[in-house]
Enzyme design. Structure first.
Site, short mmCIF file in Angstrom:
data_model
loop_
_atom_site.label_atom_id
_atom_site.label_comp_id
_atom_site.label_asym_id
_atom_site.label_seq_id
_atom_site.Cartn_x
_atom_site.Cartn_y
_atom_site.Cartn_z
N THR A 48 0.73 -1.22 0.14
CA THR A 48 0.01 0.06 -0.03
C THR A 48 0.95 1.29 0.00
O THR A 48 0.50 2.24 -0.71
CB THR A 48 -0.81 -0.09 1.09
N LYS A 164 -0.17 -9.86 8.97
CA LYS A 164 0.04 -8.58 9.00
C LYS A 164 -1.22 -7.77 9.80
O LYS A 164 -2.37 -7.76 9.02
CB LYS A 164 0.26 -7.55 7.79
#
Length: 294
Positions: A48, A164
């Site tokens: 991201t 994550k």
């Protein structure tokens, strides 16, 4: 084959662009080498923070190749997820061919699969590509949480070695840690402000935005926490607290790219639809970074 879990600090790397929004591979190489020299435990390009959503697949692989070629002794965990299982397998295979040592796989976004579909998605990729893989839960971006039961079940797959955690829900994160303790499976914070409490509960490190601009302090914080030196870890958490907050005053990676420009590491240029940081937020960010340099 059983893969090792990931432990320590893994910067979610920014991607430098030139003024024409082309990938600046020379600066990207320098950025990767700078992070390796700072003592990070691995690198995570094209996630991201690296603006993978605006890259073509070819560009994605070119970034992975540049980072792999730039470093010597740290693993490269390539973001290779998608909301299309076949596309994720293709990107994962191409990342493996480019030299990636592991994969970071976002949960499917937009099409909003049920837990059974979510689990099938990750297992299918893990069956197809023999690299250690970290599943990535960030419901604020994907619109769907990875169910705790799904994460616990996936931990049994030999290629799925990490999670994550970027939901912001410590209770749910802690339950994943508790219920996967017997597996070869690590939980990495995906939220810099929560790295210390996640490690205190048994997490193994972080995939960090702040480590792009403050890698040494982030490495010191995580290292102290992993060694159970929580007095030192708390001191560093307090030092970095304003930075953690300021890097999320607008959508990531807008503030971190501005921070990189302020520090002279690379341009703040991003690809549309991301917009420059608002002037009042830039002033605050400059003040926070200046304080850290004193």
């Amino acid at each position: 084959m059983t893969h090792d879990t990931f432990t320590g600090v893994f910067p979610a790397m920014t991607t430098p662009f030139d003024d024409d929004e082309r990938i600046d591979h020379d600066t990207l190489r320098d950025h990767a080498q700078r992070l390796e020299t700072a003592g990070v435990d691995g690198l995570v390009p094209v996630g991201t923070t690296g603006e993978s959503a605006t890259m073509t697949h070819d560009e994605h692989i070119e970034v992975v190749e540049t980072v792999v070629d730039a470093v010597e002794d740290v693993p490269v965990i390539a973001g290779s997820g998608s909301n299309n299982t076949r596309e994720a397998i293709d990107l994962s295979e191409r990342s493996a061919d480019a030299g990636a040592d592991g994969l970071l796989l976002i949960s499917p976004y937009y099409n909003n699969p049920e837990p059974a579909g979510m689990e099938h998605h990750f297992r299918t990729i893990a069956d197809a590509v023999d690299l250690p893989q970290v599943i990535y839960n960030v419901p604020s971006r994907t619109g769907r949480d990875i169910a705790i039961e799904t994460a616990v079940s996936l931990a049994s797959h030999e290629n799925i070695v990490g999670y994550k955690a970027a939901s912001g829900d410590l209770n749910r994160i802690n339950e994943v840690i508790e219920r996967t303790r017997s597996e070869n499976f690590g939980v990495l914070s995906g939220d810099d402000a929560l790295t210390l409490p996640i490690i205190a509960q048994g997490g193994t490190g972080c995939i960090s935005v702040s480590a792009n601009v403050e890698p040494e302090r982030t490495v010191a914080l995580v290292g102290a926490a992993l060694e159970n030196d929580f007095d030192r870890a708390r001191e560093l958490q307090y030092e970095l607290g304003d930075l953690f907050r300021t890097l999320f005053v607008e959508t990531n990676p807008i503030p971190i790219n501005e921070a990189m420009e302020i520090r002279g590491i690379h341009s703040a240029t991003m690809r549309s639809p991301l917009s420059p940081l608002q002037p009042e937020h830039r002033e605050r960010l400059e003040a926070v970074l200046d304080e850290l340099e004193r």
